[in-house]
Each structure stands twice: as C-alpha cells, then as structure tokens.
Scaffold this motif. Structure first.
Motif, PDB file in Angstrom:
ATOM      1  N   TYR A 120     -24.285  75.348 -52.936  1.00 51.11           N
ATOM      2  CA  TYR A 120     -24.088  76.470 -53.848  1.00 51.11           C
ATOM      3  C   TYR A 120     -22.642  76.938 -53.765  1.00 51.11           C
ATOM      4  CZ  TYR A 120     -24.077  81.238 -55.636  1.00 51.11           C
ATOM      5  OH  TYR A 120     -23.762  82.382 -56.307  1.00 51.11           O
ATOM      6  N   PRO A 122     -20.189  79.926 -54.935  1.00 52.62           N
ATOM      7  CA  PRO A 122     -20.182  81.281 -55.514  1.00 52.62           C
ATOM      8  C   PRO A 122     -19.333  81.346 -56.770  1.00 52.62           C
ATOM      9  CG  PRO A 122     -19.809  81.343 -53.144  1.00 52.62           C
ATOM     10  CD  PRO A 122     -19.739  79.908 -53.544  1.00 52.62           C
ATOM     11  N   GLU A 123     -19.656  82.277 -57.647  1.00 49.45           N
ATOM     12  CA  GLU A 123     -18.954  82.410 -58.916  1.00 49.45           C
ATOM     13  C   GLU A 123     -17.477  82.709 -58.721  1.00 49.45           C
ATOM     14  OE1 GLU A 123     -18.633  81.907 -62.823  1.00 49.45           O
ATOM     15  OE2 GLU A 123     -20.492  81.673 -61.668  1.00 49.45           O
ATOM     16  N   LYS A 126     -15.728  79.510 -58.033  1.00 45.11           N
ATOM     17  CA  LYS A 126     -15.586  78.737 -59.267  1.00 45.11           C
ATOM     18  C   LYS A 126     -14.413  79.244 -60.098  1.00 45.11           C
ATOM     19  CE  LYS A 126     -20.519  77.639 -59.737  1.00 45.11           C
ATOM     20  NZ  LYS A 126     -21.706  77.830 -60.611  1.00 45.11           N
ATOM     21  N   LYS A 127     -14.292  80.558 -60.187  1.00 49.42           N
ATOM     22  CA  LYS A 127     -13.195  81.137 -60.977  1.00 49.42           C
ATOM     23  C   LYS A 127     -11.840  80.769 -60.384  1.00 49.42           C
ATOM     24  CE  LYS A 127     -11.529  85.512 -62.905  1.00 49.42           C
ATOM     25  NZ  LYS A 127     -10.137  85.256 -62.519  1.00 49.42           N
ATOM     26  N   ARG A 130     -11.120  77.181 -61.277  1.00 50.95           N
ATOM     27  CA  ARG A 130     -10.717  77.049 -62.683  1.00 50.95           C
ATOM     28  C   ARG A 130      -9.276  77.485 -62.882  1.00 50.95           C
ATOM     29  NH1 ARG A 130     -16.121  78.885 -63.842  1.00 50.95           N
ATOM     30  NH2 ARG A 130     -15.348  81.031 -63.946  1.00 50.95           N
TER      31      ARG A 130
END
Length: 619
Positions: A120, A122-123, A126-127, A130
């Motif tokens: 997993y 975490p968001e 991911k940001k 990106r």
C-alpha cells in the motif's frame, strides 16, 4: 486536551493560552512561576501570515486581549510542540516500516507458494512521486525542446540534411568523318572475354564492341542526391548520401529518363557517400569511408568533380601569418579489392601447380598534396597546390601460358584488367593464350581475350586558382591545372601493343589494320584553363556567372576511368573548348547552359559537340 494514536500529539500545554485569554496573571504564573523567562516582542503591525494561528494571535494583540510578550510565548510554544509532533511522526513511520518488513518476511515464510502481495502506497507518497516525475520529464522536455513548439529535440538539431535535384536536356552531335571502329574495352572487360581468333571454324563472326561516333542523340536526364551529416560528440561527425545513376559508374549520377527499361520503370538509388570524420579543431580533419575529394582541385582535368573517394584521408592547415595559410593532404584509397573466391587457373609454365584461387591483385591509389592559400588584399586571393598520386597494380600484366576454350576459363592476370573505364587509355592483351586444336581436326579453338592498361600511372598535378573580387559581388576567377604521368614509357607501351592482336583504332595513332601494330602516338600530359566572371555562387534571383575554357588531355596522362564524363563523352585523348553560363531564378534555383566541343588529340579521327541545358535546385 489529549489525543492518542500513531499520528497523535499532546495539546494540554495550550491550556495556558486559553487561561491567558481570561486571566493573564494566572497564565504568567503557570508559564513561569519564577518570572525568569524573557520573551521577544511580537510586532503589533506584523504583516499577515500564511499561518492562520499566527494571524489569530496577532489580531488578539491588536485588540489588546494579549500583550506582545504573551503572543510571542504562544508562538514559540506552538513551534516547539509542532516540532515534537513531527519527530513523533518520523519515529512512528520508521517503526511501522520496520514492523511491516518483519511482518512481510514472516508472511512470506508462512504463505503458500505463488502468493502475491501488494504494498500500500499512501496518497501523499503518490503525490510526491507524481511531482518528482513531472519535474524530471519537464526538465528533459526543456532540454530536448519537446515543450517548445517549432523546435526540434537537441539530438535532431545536430543532424543536417541537404540535397539537390538537376533536370538536364542534352544534345549530342557527331560530325561526319569519325572513325567508326574505336574499341569499347569497358564492354569487353566488364562482360565476357572477346574471341580474337580471326581464321578457322571457330573464328569470331562478330566485330569488336565499339562506341557510337556517327549517330546524334537527344537525351533528357535526371540527377537527384540526398545527404545527411550528424555532429556526434567531441569533434566526431558521420555522414551519408544516396544518389541516382544508371549504373554504379563512379563518374556519373545521371539517369536518362525513359532509360533502364523504359515504360516509366523505377530508377536505381545508390549509396554514394558514407563516412566518419574526426575534426577536433577546425584546421584538422581525419576521414574514413567514402567521402568527397579531399584534395584541392581547381578543375576536373584529373578527377571528375563528383567522384567519391574510398579509404582514409588526413587534412591539415595552419595560418602562419595574416593572409597566408599553408595546407597539406594525404590519403590511401583502395581502387579494387580481390574477391575471396575469385578464379581457378592453371599455370602451364609450372606443371606441378594445380588449379586454385587467383592471387590477390588489390589496387590502390596513394596521394599527397601540399599547397597554400594567400590573400594579397581583402578582395584578392590565390590558392595553389602540388599533388602526387601513385596508382599501384593498375597496369595490365601478361599472364603465364593459359588454355582458354570457353568464356568461363580463367587466366592468372585477368584481375589486372580495369573494372571500369571510359575511353582514351592505351590497352594491351592480358592472356598469353596457348593455341589449341579441336580434337581430330586442325581447327583452332576460340581464343578468348581480356585487356589491361598498357601504362603505369604516377601523376604529378599542379593546381591554382586566382580570385579577383574588386568588383564584389562580381568576381573574376582564373583556374588552371597541369598533369604529367611520370610513369609513362612510350617505348614499353609500343612494344606491348605491337605484340598483341589489337584491332584498328585500338591504339592512339592507328586508323587502319596495316599500321595498328606499328604506330603509337599517345602522350602523358594535360592541361586545362578556365575563366569565370560573375557571382561566386549562384544562389539568389538574378545572380549570374559566365565561363569559358580550353582542355588538352593526352591519352595516358591520367586514368580515363576518373576523368570528366561530359567533355567528349568522357575519358582522355581529347582537346577542345567549352563555354557556358548560369542564371539564378530564385533562392537556390538556377539554370545553366553549356556547350562543349571536343576532338581527338592523336590517332583515329574523332569529334563530338555537346549542348546541355540544366535546371537545378538545392536545399
């Protein structure tokens, strides 16, 4: 107030701030009972902050609810507690990562084979990923001009494409009186050998292949070339070019429209240039592959202007004083390389030698040139050079005794014949043929013959170009070139041709069978002079130039294979004049008209006049 958990933090100390709103004195006692803390002031005119808490405290100071000292204490306390909270998050994350790895290891040990686990992410991670990828891609796009409309990537900016197209009308006029039996040796040497047997049942009923010397011709011709050069790195360059052409002949890219089978048949494309060049400085260049003529040539007396050179070459120049720049060029160039599995021959002078592969007959040209460019004034310059070219193994050799009864038979010196030729050089028979009789009869079997060059070639070339630019943009340019074959031996050549069965017209000076084996009137010198007036390059509308010149080239002064292919329809043993001019029709589009009139220097009568009208475009 308390909050617990992995991301928890303590907020109890902020109770002091709440008390301060009601009882400042009590808050001071709670914060520092001894009164030993000295707090910095918070400006009542502090500018707005991006932090909402700080803005709230500043507003309370302005309204008199808090003093400067109380406000500063609150800000410091909030910063301290935020630091503690961040550190707790880092510690908790590290412990969680360790626990996750431990759990994953344990799970893998106990999980059945083939089990897959998905980590997993975490968001917030991911940001971050990106954002980092976006930054990397945009940086690369900016470097290579992806994100710049109308621009090429950086690697594409180091590649240059160029080319030209020429459409030509050509008229060939042969006056009366030309000798009709001049032998086309190139047709023989590039095809089946010719049966020279003159009498008997196996005598050749067909005449030697000859050139057209009496029928006028009209031709529409096309030349197209497309090239590329790439700047690689640190002085390394690479290039290649493709071009049209009716054959792989080295001196012509012309394709006759309606030729090659006619009926709108497609035309061939040839690899014309392919090289790697190293030029660490602008004054030095080393080239390998197939490239342009590296030597300074004022005219095309010795080498056709479009001739490509195979091999290696080195060029260097150096300005020793203002306006004086010497240069030097040297190179080695393979002309012919022996195939791996060429020929099966039997040496009848040595009965113990069995048939086998032919010995190597590799041919080379070694060349060197020295010269200089001198500027006598800003608009007057002179460039001159002296060159020496040594052609090895190009002279024909008489074979050992050889039996030939079919066109496929091979003799030991067959490979010394030229692989390409035009016209003009003197030839000798290569095969020392042992006559054979047909079994049971007195009839001689065919005697198939090849032909090679009778002379060696070691050429001394003097070139010069004077450029007078006082009338800029109009220039007056005088070009001159002289060549002498230092290896030429008239006595040796005459003896060779006299000992072999050559037809009338085969030797310069021979016009009949009776005197063909007795007279040799060839020579070893040549010169060309040309005057050009006009723009140095015709590139724009109404740019113009006009030229006139005279050429004199004896039969064995140079290899006819590499000489100009237009004057006299190509080759040597030619003299005459040429005149013409060019006119710009627009940017990089121009037209050229040219008249060339040639006659033989010696030997059988030959004359031809040629008119050419060209439409040219380059890019």
């Amino acid at each position: 107030m308390r909050r617990s958990g992995m991301m928890g933090w303590r907020m109890a100390p902020l109770g002091v701030a709440l008390v301060a709103l009601i009882d400042p004195a009590a808050a001071q006692d709670k914060a520092d009972p001894a009164g030993a803390i000295k707090l910095p002031k918070v400006s009542r005119t502090a500018p707005p902050s991006s932090n909402a808490t700080v803005n709230l405290i500043n507003l309370l100071v302005k309204q008199g609810v808090l003093t400067d000292e109380q406000a500063a204490a609150l800000v410091k306390q909030a910063d301290d507690e935020a630091y503690v909270a961040r550190q707790a998050v880092r510690d908790a994350a590290a412990k969680a990562e360790g626990a996750e790895k431990t759990a994953a290891t344990a799970a893998e040990a106990t999980s059945p084979a083939g089990t897959r686990r998905v980590t997993y992410v975490p968001e917030i991670v991911k940001k971050q990923l990106r954002d980092e990828i976006r930054r990397d891609v945009m940086a690369k796009a900016e470097q290579e001009n992806w994100a710049s409309p109308g621009k090429y990537p950086e690697w594409a900016q180091r590649i240059r494409f160029y080319g030209d197209v020429r459409v030509r009308h050509e008229s060939v006029f042969h006056p009366s009186g030309n000798y009709p039996y001049t032998v086309n040796y190139n047709a023989i040497n590039t095809g089946n050998p010719y049966n020279v047997l003159g009498d008997g049942s196996y005598a050749n009923d067909y005449f030697w292949p000859t050139y057209n010397v009496d029928q006028d011709r009209q031709r529409q011709r096309l030349r197209a070339r497309l090239g590329m050069e790439a700047d690689l790195f640190d002085g390394f360059y690479a290039g290649m070019r493709i071009a049209t052409g009716e054959s792989n002949a080295p001196v012509s890219f012309n394709q006759t429209l309606g030729g090659s089978g006619g009926n709108f048949s497609k035309y061939s494309i040839w690899l014309d240039r392919a090289f790697i060049r190293y030029s660490p400085w602008s004054d030095i260049a080393l080239s390998a592959g197939r490239f342009d003529n590296p030597f300074f040539a004022a005219t095309d007396l010795v080498f056709h202007r479009d001739l490509g050179f195979d091999g290696v070459a080195a060029q260097a120049k150096y300005e020793i004083s203002p306006g004086l720049e010497p240069f030097v060029v040297a190179g080695a160039f393979p002309i012919f390389n022996t195939g791996l599995d060429v020929g099966t021959s039997l040496d009848f002078s040595n009965k113990d030698v069995l048939p086998g592969k032919a010995p190597s007959r590799d041919k080379y040209m070694f060349g060197g040139q020295i010269g200089a460019r001198a500027e006598f004034a800003p608009d007057v310059s002179l460039k001159f050079g002296a060159a020496y070219f040594d052609f090895t193994n190009v002279q024909g050799k008489l074979s050992s005794g050889c039996l030939v009864a079919t066109v496929s038979d091979f003799c030991s010196t067959d490979l010394t014949r030229p692989s390409f030729a035009q016209r003009g050089n003197t030839y000798m028979a290569l095969r020392n043929i042992i006559p054979q009789q047909e079994e049971g009869t007195l009839n001689l079997l065919p005697q198939y013959q090849y032909f090679g060059l009778a002379s060696e070639f070691r050429e001394l070339v003097i070139s010069a170009r004077l450029d007078l630019g006082q009338f800029h943009p109009v220039h007056v340019v005088i070009d001159g070139e002289y060549v002498r074959n230092l290896a030429w031996d008239a006595t040796d050549i005459a003896a060779k041709v006299a000992a072999n069965p050559l037809p009338a017209g085969a030797i310069a000076g021979c016009a009949s069978t009776e005197n063909c084996t007795q007279v040799y009137a060839g020579g070893n010198q040549g010169w060309l002079g040309r005057l050009t007036v006009g723009h140095r390059e015709v590139r724009q509308l109404w740019d113009w130039s006009a030229f006139v010149g005279y050429k004199y080239l004896e039969s064995d002064a140079v290899l006819d294979a590499f000489a100009d292919s237009d004057f006299g329809l190509g080759g040597t043993n030619l003299k005459g004049y040429f005149v013409g001019g060019s006119l710009g029709l627009g940017p990089n589009v121009w037209s050229t008209a040219r008249w060339l009139s040639a006659n033989q220097v010696a030997g059988a009568p030959y004359a031809v006049d040629i008119f050419q009208l060209d439409l040219n475009a380059r890019f």
